[in-house]
Design a protein around this motif. Structure first.
Motif, PDB file in Angstrom:
ATOM      1  N   GLU A   1      17.255 -54.328  -8.034  1.00 13.17           N
ATOM      2  CA  GLU A   1      16.486 -53.122  -7.739  1.00 13.17           C
ATOM      3  C   GLU A   1      16.354 -52.827  -6.249  1.00 13.17           C
ATOM      4  OE1 GLU A   1      13.439 -53.053 -11.475  1.00 13.17           O
ATOM      5  OE2 GLU A   1      12.890 -54.310  -9.778  1.00 13.17           O
ATOM      6  N   VAL A   2      16.506 -53.835  -5.409  1.00 18.12           N
ATOM      7  CA  VAL A   2      16.340 -53.661  -3.968  1.00 18.12           C
ATOM      8  C   VAL A   2      17.714 -53.548  -3.323  1.00 18.12           C
ATOM      9  CG1 VAL A   2      15.436 -54.691  -1.844  1.00 18.12           C
ATOM     10  CG2 VAL A   2      14.179 -54.938  -3.996  1.00 18.12           C
ATOM     11  N   VAL A   3      17.961 -52.393  -2.709  1.00 26.36           N
ATOM     12  CA  VAL A   3      19.255 -52.138  -2.077  1.00 26.36           C
ATOM     13  C   VAL A   3      19.348 -52.884  -0.751  1.00 26.36           C
ATOM     14  CG1 VAL A   3      20.749 -50.346  -1.117  1.00 26.36           C
ATOM     15  CG2 VAL A   3      19.406 -49.877  -3.159  1.00 26.36           C
ATOM     16  N   GLU A   4      18.291 -52.797   0.055  1.00 29.12           N
ATOM     17  CA  GLU A   4      18.259 -53.494   1.334  1.00 29.12           C
ATOM     18  C   GLU A   4      16.841 -53.573   1.852  1.00 29.12           C
ATOM     19  OE1 GLU A   4      20.155 -51.389   4.689  1.00 29.12           O
ATOM     20  OE2 GLU A   4      20.227 -49.642   3.386  1.00 29.12           O
ATOM     21  N   ILE A   5      16.674 -54.362   2.899  1.00 27.97           N
ATOM     22  CA  ILE A   5      15.389 -54.540   3.564  1.00 27.97           C
ATOM     23  C   ILE A   5      15.590 -54.118   5.010  1.00 27.97           C
ATOM     24  CG2 ILE A   5      13.639 -56.207   4.248  1.00 27.97           C
ATOM     25  CD1 ILE A   5      14.725 -57.928   1.807  1.00 27.97           C
TER      26      ILE A   5
ATOM     27  N   ARG B   1      -1.875 -59.503  -3.456  1.00 26.47           N
ATOM     28  CA  ARG B   1      -0.930 -59.877  -4.509  1.00 26.47           C
ATOM     29  C   ARG B   1       0.418 -60.297  -3.924  1.00 26.47           C
ATOM     30  NH1 ARG B   1      -4.019 -55.817  -6.710  1.00 26.47           N
ATOM     31  NH2 ARG B   1      -4.618 -56.094  -8.881  1.00 26.47           N
ATOM     32  N   ARG B   2       0.913 -61.404  -4.434  1.00 25.31           N
ATOM     33  CA  ARG B   2       2.284 -61.814  -4.129  1.00 25.31           C
ATOM     34  C   ARG B   2       3.150 -61.331  -5.277  1.00 25.31           C
ATOM     35  NH1 ARG B   2       3.148 -66.334  -0.262  1.00 25.31           N
ATOM     36  NH2 ARG B   2       1.166 -66.549   0.807  1.00 25.31           N
ATOM     37  N   LEU B   3       4.146 -60.542  -4.927  1.00 19.64           N
ATOM     38  CA  LEU B   3       5.011 -59.934  -5.925  1.00 19.64           C
ATOM     39  C   LEU B   3       6.461 -60.256  -5.614  1.00 19.64           C
ATOM     40  CD1 LEU B   3       3.189 -56.492  -5.875  1.00 19.64           C
ATOM     41  CD2 LEU B   3       2.978 -58.244  -7.648  1.00 19.64           C
ATOM     42  N   VAL B   4       7.295 -60.045  -6.595  1.00 23.27           N
ATOM     43  CA  VAL B   4       8.724 -60.256  -6.418  1.00 23.27           C
ATOM     44  C   VAL B   4       9.446 -59.172  -7.213  1.00 23.27           C
ATOM     45  CG1 VAL B   4       8.868 -61.948  -8.290  1.00 23.27           C
ATOM     46  CG2 VAL B   4      10.525 -62.037  -6.462  1.00 23.27           C
ATOM     47  N   ALA B   5      10.484 -58.603  -6.591  1.00 16.95           N
ATOM     48  CA  ALA B   5      11.291 -57.566  -7.238  1.00 16.95           C
ATOM     49  C   ALA B   5      12.707 -58.091  -7.407  1.00 16.95           C
ATOM     50  CB  ALA B   5      11.298 -56.290  -6.402  1.00 16.95           C
ATOM     51  N   SER B   6      13.336 -57.692  -8.465  1.00 12.96           N
ATOM     52  CA  SER B   6      14.685 -58.141  -8.772  1.00 12.96           C
ATOM     53  C   SER B   6      15.671 -57.715  -7.687  1.00 12.96           C
ATOM     54  CB  SER B   6      15.128 -57.555 -10.114  1.00 12.96           C
ATOM     55  OG  SER B   6      16.494 -57.811 -10.331  1.00 12.96           O
TER      56      SER B   6
ATOM     57  N   GLY C   1      11.016 -62.884   1.589  1.00 12.24           N
ATOM     58  CA  GLY C   1      12.435 -63.185   1.410  1.00 12.24           C
ATOM     59  C   GLY C   1      12.760 -63.600  -0.012  1.00 12.24           C
ATOM     60  N   GLN C   2      13.906 -64.257  -0.162  1.00 11.90           N
ATOM     61  CA  GLN C   2      14.384 -64.636  -1.497  1.00 11.90           C
ATOM     62  C   GLN C   2      13.491 -65.690  -2.126  1.00 11.90           C
ATOM     63  OE1 GLN C   2      18.556 -65.680  -1.963  1.00 11.90           O
ATOM     64  NE2 GLN C   2      18.004 -67.250  -3.438  1.00 11.90           N
ATOM     65  N   ARG C   3      13.223 -65.489  -3.410  1.00 13.47           N
ATOM     66  CA  ARG C   3      12.480 -66.465  -4.199  1.00 13.47           C
ATOM     67  C   ARG C   3      13.275 -66.741  -5.468  1.00 13.47           C
ATOM     68  NH1 ARG C   3      10.570 -67.488  -0.186  1.00 13.47           N
ATOM     69  NH2 ARG C   3       8.468 -67.202   0.535  1.00 13.47           N
ATOM     70  N   THR C   4      13.349 -68.010  -5.831  1.00 10.71           N
ATOM     71  CA  THR C   4      14.066 -68.423  -7.025  1.00 10.71           C
ATOM     72  C   THR C   4      13.088 -69.148  -7.946  1.00 10.71           C
ATOM     73  OG1 THR C   4      16.108 -68.682  -5.762  1.00 10.71           O
ATOM     74  CG2 THR C   4      16.013 -69.766  -7.918  1.00 10.71           C
ATOM     75  N   PHE C   5      13.096 -68.754  -9.197  1.00 12.17           N
ATOM     76  CA  PHE C   5      12.205 -69.347 -10.192  1.00 12.17           C
ATOM     77  C   PHE C   5      13.029 -69.791 -11.391  1.00 12.17           C
ATOM     78  CE2 PHE C   5      10.037 -65.833  -8.057  1.00 12.17           C
ATOM     79  CZ  PHE C   5       8.957 -66.494  -7.494  1.00 12.17           C
ATOM     80  N   ASN C   6      12.493 -70.742 -12.144  1.00 11.80           N
ATOM     81  CA  ASN C   6      13.135 -71.093 -13.415  1.00 11.80           C
ATOM     82  C   ASN C   6      12.099 -70.986 -14.524  1.00 11.80           C
ATOM     83  OD1 ASN C   6      11.775 -73.639 -13.716  1.00 11.80           O
ATOM     84  ND2 ASN C   6      13.199 -74.517 -12.234  1.00 11.80           N
TER      85      ASN C   6
ATOM     86  N   VAL D   1      13.283 -60.692  -4.500  1.00 12.27           N
ATOM     87  CA  VAL D   1      12.772 -60.541  -3.146  1.00 12.27           C
ATOM     88  C   VAL D   1      11.252 -60.634  -3.203  1.00 12.27           C
ATOM     89  CG1 VAL D   1      12.607 -58.989  -1.157  1.00 12.27           C
ATOM     90  CG2 VAL D   1      14.701 -59.038  -2.526  1.00 12.27           C
ATOM     91  N   GLY D   2      10.704 -61.616  -2.500  1.00 15.52           N
ATOM     92  CA  GLY D   2       9.262 -61.824  -2.496  1.00 15.52           C
ATOM     93  C   GLY D   2       8.579 -61.001  -1.414  1.00 15.52           C
ATOM     94  N   PHE D   3       7.426 -60.405  -1.776  1.00 16.91           N
ATOM     95  CA  PHE D   3       6.674 -59.610  -0.806  1.00 16.91           C
ATOM     96  C   PHE D   3       5.202 -59.625  -1.186  1.00 16.91           C
ATOM     97  CE2 PHE D   3       8.095 -56.814  -4.168  1.00 16.91           C
ATOM     98  CZ  PHE D   3       7.040 -55.941  -4.409  1.00 16.91           C
TER      99      PHE D   3
END
Length: 185
Positions: free
Chosen positions: A59-63, A51-56, A131-136, A44-46
């Motif tokens: 770890e995030v139950v809901e928004i 800073r732009r951060l992302v949490a797994s 929202g959702q972020r996908t990285f490789n 989840v990107g925020f």
């Protein structure tokens, strides 16, 4: 004629739906976010401050939109209070104030991330939700600038996507930090 009626009965709306259900259950592959793809990471990107951060996702139950918060006397300034989230009292924390010493400017449409912690969930206010972020693996980058100050303990890796670098923020480490767990003054 009886065979035509029987055939027609088998292809009615209910039978068609049953057929669809049987065929879809036979081909279930799992929800996209549950499929493990080698070399891919989703979160989840925020934004907090600059800073732009992302949490797994783990770890995030809901928004949620920022719920009504009742202050708690004797709490740290970053502990805004508690909120009723579907009948459960959830502590609400100003994450930027905790990490940077600067209060988050609350606005309409403000979001909180509800995060798992031992003994119950906690809601953390963020500046902006992406929202959702996908990285490789090819997006891996250094976390320089994202891992300074108090962020150093919580950001250990980063991903570069387009013109932005996203620091992977560990909500698990945050909720295990003694200072975070001791919200009273």
């Amino acid at each position: 004629m009886n065979q035509a009626i029987a055939t027609k009965r088998r292809t009615g709306p209910f039978e068609t739906l049953l057929d669809y259900e049987e065929r879809s259950l036979a081909h279930v592959a799992g929800r996209p976010e549950m499929i493990e793809a080698p070399g891919h990471w989703r979160g989840v990107g925020f934004r907090l401050g600059q800073r732009r951060l992302v949490a797994s996702f783990d770890e995030v139950v809901e928004i949620l939109p920022l719920p009504a918060v009742t202050p708690v006397p004797g709490a740290q300034p970053w502990m805004l209070g508690v909120a009723n989230v579907r009948g459960n009292l959830v502590p609400v924390v100003d994450l930027k104030l905790f990490l940077e010493g600067e209060r988050t400017i609350v606005h309409e449409g403000q979001r909180v991330l509800v995060v798992r912690q031992a003994g119950g969930n906690v809601a953390v206010i963020i500046d902006e939700l992406f929202g959702q972020r996908t990285f490789n693996d090819s997006h891996r980058a250094g976390a320089e600038g994202l891992d300074d100050g108090r962020y150093a303990y919580f950001v250990s890796q980063a991903y570069r996507l387009a013109e932005h670098t996203w620091g992977v923020f560990s909500m698990t480490l945050l909720t295990r930090t003694p200072e975070f767990r001791q919200a009273t003054t």
